[in-house]
Design an enzyme around this catalytic site. Structure first.
Site, PDB file in Angstrom:
ATOM      1  N   TYR A  33      65.391  52.525  29.761  1.00 31.96           N
ATOM      2  CA  TYR A  33      65.114  53.447  28.656  1.00 31.96           C
ATOM      3  C   TYR A  33      63.645  53.424  28.269  1.00 31.96           C
ATOM      4  O   TYR A  33      62.891  52.555  28.704  1.00 31.96           O
ATOM      5  CB  TYR A  33      65.979  53.099  27.438  1.00 31.96           C
ATOM      6  CG  TYR A  33      65.521  51.875  26.662  1.00 31.96           C
ATOM      7  CD1 TYR A  33      65.718  50.591  27.159  1.00 31.96           C
ATOM      8  CD2 TYR A  33      64.863  51.996  25.431  1.00 31.96           C
ATOM      9  CE1 TYR A  33      65.287  49.470  26.461  1.00 31.96           C
ATOM     10  CE2 TYR A  33      64.439  50.879  24.726  1.00 31.96           C
ATOM     11  CZ  TYR A  33      64.656  49.623  25.243  1.00 31.96           C
ATOM     12  OH  TYR A  33      64.218  48.520  24.555  1.00 31.96           O
ATOM     13  N   LYS A 147      62.287  47.713  31.604  1.00 29.54           N
ATOM     14  CA  LYS A 147      62.790  48.116  30.279  1.00 29.54           C
ATOM     15  C   LYS A 147      64.263  48.503  30.408  1.00 29.54           C
ATOM     16  O   LYS A 147      64.642  49.687  30.361  1.00 29.54           O
ATOM     17  CB  LYS A 147      61.941  49.253  29.691  1.00 29.54           C
ATOM     18  CG  LYS A 147      62.073  49.347  28.168  1.00 29.54           C
ATOM     19  CD  LYS A 147      60.927  50.108  27.576  1.00 29.54           C
ATOM     20  CE  LYS A 147      61.114  50.417  26.097  1.00 29.54           C
ATOM     21  NZ  LYS A 147      61.351  49.272  25.247  1.00 29.54           N
ATOM     22  N   GLU A 180      57.533  37.077  23.797  1.00 19.75           N
ATOM     23  CA  GLU A 180      57.322  38.293  23.007  1.00 19.75           C
ATOM     24  C   GLU A 180      58.383  38.371  21.920  1.00 19.75           C
ATOM     25  O   GLU A 180      59.275  37.513  21.847  1.00 19.75           O
ATOM     26  CB  GLU A 180      57.370  39.534  23.901  1.00 19.75           C
ATOM     27  CG  GLU A 180      58.718  39.718  24.579  1.00 19.75           C
ATOM     28  CD  GLU A 180      58.777  40.908  25.524  1.00 19.75           C
ATOM     29  OE1 GLU A 180      58.001  41.862  25.369  1.00 19.75           O
ATOM     30  OE2 GLU A 180      59.644  40.889  26.410  1.00 19.75           O
ATOM     31  N   LEU A 205      57.646  42.590  28.465  1.00 23.24           N
ATOM     32  CA  LEU A 205      57.501  44.015  28.737  1.00 23.24           C
ATOM     33  C   LEU A 205      56.027  44.377  28.576  1.00 23.24           C
ATOM     34  O   LEU A 205      55.363  43.915  27.640  1.00 23.24           O
ATOM     35  CB  LEU A 205      58.336  44.818  27.733  1.00 23.24           C
ATOM     36  CG  LEU A 205      58.331  46.317  28.000  1.00 23.24           C
ATOM     37  CD1 LEU A 205      59.253  46.643  29.173  1.00 23.24           C
ATOM     38  CD2 LEU A 205      58.773  47.085  26.773  1.00 23.24           C
TER      39      LEU A 205
END
Ligand code: PDD
Length: 290
Positions: A33, A147, A180, A205
């Site tokens: 996505y 992702k 992250e 990411l």
């Protein structure tokens, strides 16, 4: 006004739209996505988002459901049909519908879903009071550069943050290095004024906002160091913040029980946020929805 969503070639009233029960996105999280910001009828950083979508699809060997130019057209249509000025577009592509079996189906047509909705942005200003983050072990898979819609650890992490009165959870690896946030990239400013964010690898990411902030910071003469930092370092940092397409650049004023700086957004963070807001509002960097 009622929302309109797009699924596999058609626009539907949002309340009536659905995908098949045997969609592999639903059964296996076998899909990817993107989330793109719409600000003042401009799509912010559309190209890098579509490039990343391409990388995610290639990594999972899922075909593009249509040409990129057609996808851009549908994105514009969905924004127009939803009469959006400020908001987000959500694009999801899964491997499609097939009888449940773990291996790739011999034949399947990717499922393309595009939705859009308004996004309230009161937090996106330089009076931002800053956020608390908690720290949690990173329990995700080893390809966080894709992702993918497989977001259960991220969901659990965000929920844990909310239950502790925090806005985000910073995940750390087995050596104590921050990877992250659950839906954001993590940053800190050390005592020598080096702005630090983890280098790109399969543990995080590649945030589009992260890349833009690196560009802006370099132009402003700020020293950027792309390296992992530990939770302990972050707690001793002068300033910290996180970035994403929906949170922009959010100052961090507390990590677990430790107050960062003087408990208010730092000077450099505030300056970078102001520069980023100018960037977002600058037509040159974005695509106008005509
Ligand atoms: N999240 N890291 C993770 C795990 C993310 O899910 C995101 C984005 C980012 C920041 O990427 P970008 O700057 O390109 O938005 C980093 C989106 C917004 C989401 O899942 O809603």
């Amino acid at each position: 006004m009622s929302r309109v969503s797009y699924v596999n070639g058609r626009y539907y009233p949002h309340s009536k739209v659905s995908v098949h029960v045997e969609d592999r996105g639903y059964q296996f999280a076998d899909g990817v996505y993107e989330v793109i910001l719409i600000k003042n009828r401009y799509l912010v950083d559309e190209e890098p988002h579509l490039d990343r979508l391409d990388r995610s699809l290639q990594a999972l060997e899922i075909d593009w459901p249509m040409k990129q130019a057609s996808l851009k057209h549908v994105i514009k249509e969905i924004i127009n049909k939803n009469k959006l000025k400020d908001g987000i577009v959500y694009i999801q592509i899964t491997r499609g519908v097939a009888k449940r079996d773990h291996g790739f189906p011999k034949k399947s047509k990717p499922t393309l879903v595009i939705t859009a909705r308004p996004l309230l942005m009161p937090h996106l200003n330089t009076n931002n009071k800053g956020a608390k983050v908690i720290t949690i072990p990173d329990i995700r898979w080893k390809r966080c550069d894709i992702k993918s819609v497989s977001l259960l650890p991220n969901v659990l992490g965000k929920q844990a943050a909310r239950e502790q009165g925090a806005q985000e959870a910073w995940q750390f690896d087995e050596e104590g290095f921050v990877t992250e946030g659950t839906s954001t990239n993590a940053w800190m400013l050390d005592t020598d004024n080096n702005l630090i964010t983890r280098y790109l690898d399969e543990a995080i990411l590649s945030g589009v906002t992260r890349l833009t902030i690196i560009d802006i910071a370099k132009k402003e003469g700020i020293k950027i160091v792309e390296r992992p930092f530990t939770v302990d370092e972050a707690k001793k940092s002068k300033e910290a913040f996180f970035t994403s397409s929906t949170s922009f650049l959010t100052p961090v004023v507390q990590i677990d029980d430790v107050i960062i700086g003087n408990g208010a957004p730092g000077l450099l963070t505030t300056k970078l946020l102001a520069s980023y807001l100018r960037y977002v509002d600058c037509p040159k960097s974005n695509t106008l929805i005509s």
